[in-house]
Design a protein around this motif. Structure first.
Motif, PDB file in Angstrom:
ATOM      1  N   ALA A  21       0.819  -1.216   0.000  1.00 31.21           N
ATOM      2  CA  ALA A  21       0.000   0.000   0.000  1.00 31.21           C
ATOM      3  C   ALA A  21       0.853   1.266   0.000  1.00 31.21           C
ATOM      4  O   ALA A  21       0.380   2.330  -0.408  1.00 31.21           O
ATOM      5  N   GLN A  22       2.096   1.168   0.408  1.00 26.16           N
ATOM      6  CA  GLN A  22       2.996   2.324   0.458  1.00 26.16           C
ATOM      7  C   GLN A  22       3.750   2.553  -0.848  1.00 26.16           C
ATOM      8  O   GLN A  22       4.426   3.576  -1.007  1.00 26.16           O
ATOM      9  N   ARG A  23       3.644   1.632  -1.774  1.00 22.98           N
ATOM     10  CA  ARG A  23       4.381   1.758  -3.037  1.00 22.98           C
ATOM     11  C   ARG A  23       3.789   2.884  -3.873  1.00 22.98           C
ATOM     12  O   ARG A  23       2.584   3.126  -3.875  1.00 22.98           O
ATOM     13  N   LYS A  24       4.643   3.567  -4.633  1.00 24.35           N
ATOM     14  CA  LYS A  24       4.276   4.787  -5.358  1.00 24.35           C
ATOM     15  C   LYS A  24       4.288   4.598  -6.878  1.00 24.35           C
ATOM     16  O   LYS A  24       4.970   3.715  -7.409  1.00 24.35           O
ATOM     17  N   VAL A  25       3.575   5.474  -7.547  1.00 25.42           N
ATOM     18  CA  VAL A  25       3.556   5.513  -9.006  1.00 25.42           C
ATOM     19  C   VAL A  25       4.982   5.670  -9.498  1.00 25.42           C
ATOM     20  O   VAL A  25       5.761   6.442  -8.954  1.00 25.42           O
ATOM     21  N   GLY A  26       5.331   4.897 -10.523  1.00 28.46           N
ATOM     22  CA  GLY A  26       6.665   4.935 -11.120  1.00 28.46           C
ATOM     23  C   GLY A  26       7.583   3.857 -10.617  1.00 28.46           C
ATOM     24  O   GLY A  26       8.575   3.527 -11.269  1.00 28.46           O
ATOM     25  N   GLU A  27       7.290   3.291  -9.444  1.00 28.61           N
ATOM     26  CA  GLU A  27       8.113   2.199  -8.918  1.00 28.61           C
ATOM     27  C   GLU A  27       7.836   0.920  -9.683  1.00 28.61           C
ATOM     28  O   GLU A  27       6.813   0.774 -10.353  1.00 28.61           O
ATOM     29  N   LEU A  28       8.762  -0.025  -9.582  1.00 30.01           N
ATOM     30  CA  LEU A  28       8.613  -1.321 -10.232  1.00 30.01           C
ATOM     31  C   LEU A  28       8.266  -2.385  -9.205  1.00 30.01           C
ATOM     32  O   LEU A  28       8.787  -2.384  -8.084  1.00 30.01           O
TER      33      LEU A  28
END
Length: 96
Positions: free
Chosen positions: A86-93
């Motif tokens: 849930a903490q992962r952000k747009v642009g990450e893989l």
């Protein structure tokens, strides 16, 4: 004979959208052309939620858009792994 019947695909997917909703529910949209060309809604993909937690979590596929190479997942942040996801952000893989 292959035991996985040509149904296992490993792909690094870029997070395109990550929306939060009430009740710690999330919709995660990723660009994963190989997976999108074979997956179906209602199936599960095993996602590495965080680089520090190598154990993958099975997440339900909500929608597949094969022409654009996108896949959407619906999940609830319930345990440690999905809370990290849930903490992962747009642009990450993500490894899926």
């Amino acid at each position: 004979m292959k035991s996985h019947r040509d149904t296992i695909y490993l792909e690094d997917a870029e997070i395109l959208e990550h929306q939060a909703f009430e009740g710690d529910q999330y919709i995660l949209r990723v660009r994963a052309p190989e997976i999108a060309s074979h997956a179906t809604a209602g199936s599960f993909a095993h996602i590495t939620c965080d680089p520090q937690r190598p154990m993958r979590r099975p997440i339900s596929i909500m929608r597949v858009m094969p022409k654009s190479g996108k896949v959407e997942f619906l999940y609830k942040a319930f345990g440690e792994g999905t809370a990290l996801l849930a903490q992962r952000k747009v642009g990450e893989l993500l490894s899926i």
